[in-house]
Write an enzyme that holds these catalytic residues in place. Structure first.
Site, PDB file in Angstrom:
ATOM      1  N   HIS A  93     -10.088  20.298 -15.534  1.00  0.00           N
ATOM      2  CA  HIS A  93     -10.130  19.310 -16.620  1.00  0.00           C
ATOM      3  C   HIS A  93     -11.077  18.139 -16.394  1.00  0.00           C
ATOM      4  O   HIS A  93     -10.881  17.057 -16.947  1.00  0.00           O
ATOM      5  CB  HIS A  93      -8.706  18.793 -16.902  1.00  0.00           C
ATOM      6  CG  HIS A  93      -7.770  19.893 -17.279  1.00  0.00           C
ATOM      7  ND1 HIS A  93      -6.411  19.833 -17.067  1.00  0.00           N
ATOM      8  CD2 HIS A  93      -8.008  21.124 -17.817  1.00  0.00           C
ATOM      9  CE1 HIS A  93      -5.846  20.957 -17.467  1.00  0.00           C
ATOM     10  NE2 HIS A  93      -6.796  21.762 -17.932  1.00  0.00           N
ATOM     11  N   CYS A 135       0.725  14.364 -17.854  1.00  0.00           N
ATOM     12  CA  CYS A 135       0.821  12.941 -17.543  1.00  0.00           C
ATOM     13  C   CYS A 135       1.677  12.205 -18.582  1.00  0.00           C
ATOM     14  O   CYS A 135       1.549  12.440 -19.781  1.00  0.00           O
ATOM     15  CB  CYS A 135      -0.564  12.320 -17.481  1.00  0.00           C
ATOM     16  SG  CYS A 135      -1.529  12.820 -16.045  1.00  0.00           S
ATOM     17  N   GLY A 194       3.473  23.715 -22.018  1.00  0.00           N
ATOM     18  CA  GLY A 194       3.309  22.276 -22.011  1.00  0.00           C
ATOM     19  C   GLY A 194       3.927  21.610 -23.219  1.00  0.00           C
ATOM     20  O   GLY A 194       5.073  21.170 -23.194  1.00  0.00           O
ATOM     21  N   ARG A 195       3.194  21.567 -24.307  1.00  0.00           N
ATOM     22  CA  ARG A 195       3.682  20.868 -25.496  1.00  0.00           C
ATOM     23  C   ARG A 195       4.987  21.464 -26.006  1.00  0.00           C
ATOM     24  O   ARG A 195       5.827  20.755 -26.571  1.00  0.00           O
ATOM     25  CB  ARG A 195       2.617  20.894 -26.597  1.00  0.00           C
ATOM     26  CG  ARG A 195       1.410  20.014 -26.281  1.00  0.00           C
ATOM     27  CD  ARG A 195       0.319  20.170 -27.330  1.00  0.00           C
ATOM     28  NE  ARG A 195      -0.804  19.272 -27.109  1.00  0.00           N
ATOM     29  CZ  ARG A 195      -1.808  19.511 -26.271  1.00  0.00           C
ATOM     30  NH1 ARG A 195      -1.816  20.655 -25.573  1.00  0.00           N
ATOM     31  NH2 ARG A 195      -2.782  18.645 -26.122  1.00  0.00           N
ATOM     32  N   ARG A 212      -5.091  24.408  -9.518  1.00  0.00           N
ATOM     33  CA  ARG A 212      -5.332  24.474 -10.960  1.00  0.00           C
ATOM     34  C   ARG A 212      -6.829  24.411 -11.218  1.00  0.00           C
ATOM     35  O   ARG A 212      -7.538  23.576 -10.653  1.00  0.00           O
ATOM     36  CB  ARG A 212      -4.639  23.334 -11.709  1.00  0.00           C
ATOM     37  CG  ARG A 212      -4.752  23.543 -13.227  1.00  0.00           C
ATOM     38  CD  ARG A 212      -3.815  22.706 -14.037  1.00  0.00           C
ATOM     39  NE  ARG A 212      -3.237  23.513 -15.113  1.00  0.00           N
ATOM     40  CZ  ARG A 212      -2.641  23.007 -16.193  1.00  0.00           C
ATOM     41  NH1 ARG A 212      -2.504  21.711 -16.331  1.00  0.00           N
ATOM     42  NH2 ARG A 212      -2.140  23.812 -17.121  1.00  0.00           N
ATOM     43  N   PRO A 245       1.858  20.376 -15.252  1.00  0.00           N
ATOM     44  CA  PRO A 245       1.725  18.923 -15.144  1.00  0.00           C
ATOM     45  C   PRO A 245       1.276  18.329 -16.475  1.00  0.00           C
ATOM     46  O   PRO A 245       0.314  18.806 -17.072  1.00  0.00           O
ATOM     47  CB  PRO A 245       0.639  18.748 -14.075  1.00  0.00           C
ATOM     48  CG  PRO A 245       0.501  20.087 -13.417  1.00  0.00           C
ATOM     49  CD  PRO A 245       0.876  21.090 -14.437  1.00  0.00           C
ATOM     50  N   ALA A 271      -0.007  15.050 -12.843  1.00  0.00           N
ATOM     51  CA  ALA A 271      -1.084  14.656 -11.935  1.00  0.00           C
ATOM     52  C   ALA A 271      -0.719  13.361 -11.222  1.00  0.00           C
ATOM     53  O   ALA A 271      -0.543  12.320 -11.846  1.00  0.00           O
ATOM     54  CB  ALA A 271      -2.381  14.477 -12.711  1.00  0.00           C
ATOM     55  N   GLN A 327       1.601  18.032  -8.573  1.00  0.00           N
ATOM     56  CA  GLN A 327       0.151  18.209  -8.629  1.00  0.00           C
ATOM     57  C   GLN A 327      -0.515  17.004  -7.979  1.00  0.00           C
ATOM     58  O   GLN A 327      -0.331  15.862  -8.422  1.00  0.00           O
ATOM     59  CB  GLN A 327      -0.329  18.352 -10.077  1.00  0.00           C
ATOM     60  CG  GLN A 327      -1.817  18.672 -10.177  1.00  0.00           C
ATOM     61  CD  GLN A 327      -2.300  18.734 -11.605  1.00  0.00           C
ATOM     62  OE1 GLN A 327      -2.382  17.699 -12.278  1.00  0.00           O
ATOM     63  NE2 GLN A 327      -2.615  19.931 -12.086  1.00  0.00           N
ATOM     64  N   HIS A 347      -5.260  19.709  -7.929  1.00  0.00           N
ATOM     65  CA  HIS A 347      -5.829  19.641  -9.287  1.00  0.00           C
ATOM     66  C   HIS A 347      -7.345  19.807  -9.209  1.00  0.00           C
ATOM     67  O   HIS A 347      -8.072  18.899  -8.822  1.00  0.00           O
ATOM     68  CB  HIS A 347      -5.474  18.305  -9.917  1.00  0.00           C
ATOM     69  CG  HIS A 347      -5.662  18.263 -11.402  1.00  0.00           C
ATOM     70  ND1 HIS A 347      -6.230  19.293 -12.128  1.00  0.00           N
ATOM     71  CD2 HIS A 347      -5.349  17.304 -12.324  1.00  0.00           C
ATOM     72  CE1 HIS A 347      -6.253  18.973 -13.407  1.00  0.00           C
ATOM     73  NE2 HIS A 347      -5.732  17.764 -13.552  1.00  0.00           N
ATOM     74  N   TYR A 382     -11.719  16.371 -13.756  1.00  0.00           N
ATOM     75  CA  TYR A 382     -11.398  15.373 -12.749  1.00  0.00           C
ATOM     76  C   TYR A 382     -12.194  15.664 -11.477  1.00  0.00           C
ATOM     77  O   TYR A 382     -13.054  16.549 -11.461  1.00  0.00           O
ATOM     78  CB  TYR A 382      -9.885  15.295 -12.563  1.00  0.00           C
ATOM     79  CG  TYR A 382      -9.192  14.938 -13.861  1.00  0.00           C
ATOM     80  CD1 TYR A 382      -9.508  13.755 -14.528  1.00  0.00           C
ATOM     81  CD2 TYR A 382      -8.283  15.805 -14.465  1.00  0.00           C
ATOM     82  CE1 TYR A 382      -8.923  13.436 -15.743  1.00  0.00           C
ATOM     83  CE2 TYR A 382      -7.694  15.491 -15.680  1.00  0.00           C
ATOM     84  CZ  TYR A 382      -8.013  14.307 -16.315  1.00  0.00           C
ATOM     85  OH  TYR A 382      -7.445  13.990 -17.525  1.00  0.00           O
TER      86      TYR A 382
END
Length: 359
Positions: free
Chosen positions: A184, A25, A328-329, A234, A23, A62, A104, A181, A186
């Site tokens: 991180h 954003c 990801g990236r 996650r 995921p 997310a 997610q 999720h 959250y």
């Protein structure tokens, strides 16, 4: 066949390879109005490009279970049926490309109501579509961030219900896998860690109390998520604090708890709950955390963290450090990473007929 391109079975779902998209954003949904939180053309093109590029599993970013659960006003949500219909366009296309669609489910907690990263990422108020964040305790994430309202027990129960409603809608939208999720910094992650959870009731203090909310969400979602479909979680395996935070030992213990409750795979990341910490990054820097969970528990794992080339990814899976890798990236940079990796490893990955001339 390379290990990276072996199919992977979880419950009754077969994922065609071990190259997965985590995921990420996009902060590109409408912040208000009838289409607030609904995916749009940007999201369709974004996920569609990675699907045609050969990625085996795509986990949609997310997606908030309530309006106040968004990280930013521009995040996706799945709290109404308009959003469900918009997601169906994406899941239909992913399935048509042979990709397993996942989503997610998230609540931003005390890190909610922030501006888009390219606009600075600072907290925003009602004048910029913002709202008052919620958290386990009245402890701000960082200097300059608002002190969140401490959730009451009734509000905690309400949020558990929001996760359940979101899971039902995700199923209706065509998703084959849901991920909760818990990373991180959250909401769920902030309950897990003593760094952010200072409660003295049944949801704070001991390990058992700090994990209570997360396990209530897992139990409630697993009850409505079909038995033949996988459920992921996650986690941030460490707060990267020397003391007073969530630790790798906690993660190993918690992985056992999650496995016993029907979580099928742990998506292992780190950090995000404590501001200003130093994280020793480098190629594959988070893989050891996933590898430890896999070695010490029966829980399957996916690894993340600066995984960028085919040989590196192949070794992670082939050596048994993880069951899959999440890029990801690298997938932002190269939507067709899987196709190029397959060629480098002497393997095959599905190519759309329209792109066969490129092979």
């Amino acid at each position: 066949m390379s290990a990276l391109f072996e199919p992977y079975n979880l419950r009754e779902v077969t994922i065609p390879n071990r190259v997965w998209m985590p995921p990420m954003c996009q902060y590109s949904a409408a912040p208000e109005g009838p289409l607030a939180g609904a995916p749009n053309d940007w999201h369709f093109a974004h996920y569609g490009a990675r699907a045609t590029g050969g990625t085996g599993l795509i986990i949609v970013e997310a997606t908030a279970v309530s309006p106040e659960g968004r990280i930013s006003p521009y995040d996706l949500g799945i709290w109404n049926d308009t959003q469900v219909e918009a997601f169906r366009r994406i899941t239909r296309f992913l399935v048509a490309q042979g990709v397993v669609p996942a989503i997610q489910l998230a609540h931003g907690g005390r890190k909610s109501s922030t501006e888009r990263p390219w606009k600075g990422g600072e907290p925003v108020g009602p004048e910029a579509h913002g709202w008052q964040p919620l958290g386990p305790s009245p402890v701000a994430f960082a200097d300059g961030h608002p002190v969140p309202d401490e959730l009451t027990v009734d509000q905690i129960r309400e949020i558990v219900g929001q996760f359940v409603a979101a899971a039902r809608r995700a199923l209706d939208a065509g998703f084959e896998i849901a991920e909760i999720h818990g990373a991180h910094g959250y909401l769920i992650n902030s309950f897990l860690s003593p760094h952010s959870n200072h409660r003295t009731d049944a949801y704070g203090g001991s390990y058992e109390n700090r994990t209570r909310f997360a396990l209530e969400v897992v139990d409630a979602v697993r009850e409505v998520w079909p038995d033949d479909k996988p459920l992921f979680f996650r986690i941030s395996a460490t707060d990267w604090l020397e003391e007073g935070g969530w630790t790798p030992d906690d993660t190993v213990r918690f992985a056992g708890d999650l496995h016993a409750r029907g979580i099928d795979l742990l998506d292992v990341s780190t950090g995000g709950n404590a501001s200003g910490v130093r994280i020793p990054t480098g190629p594959g820097y988070q893989v050891p955390f996933a590898a430890r969970v896999k070695a010490e528990t029966p829980m399957p794992v996916a690894a993340v963290g600066m995984i960028t080339d085919a040989e590196q990814a192949e070794k992670i899976v082939a050596n048994g450090e993880a069951d899959a890798v999440l890029l990801g990236r690298e997938l932002l940079r190269n939507p067709s990473w899987a196709r190029h990796a397959a060629r480098e490893l002497g393997d095959e990955v599905r190519v759309p007929d329209q792109y066969l001339r490129s092979v």
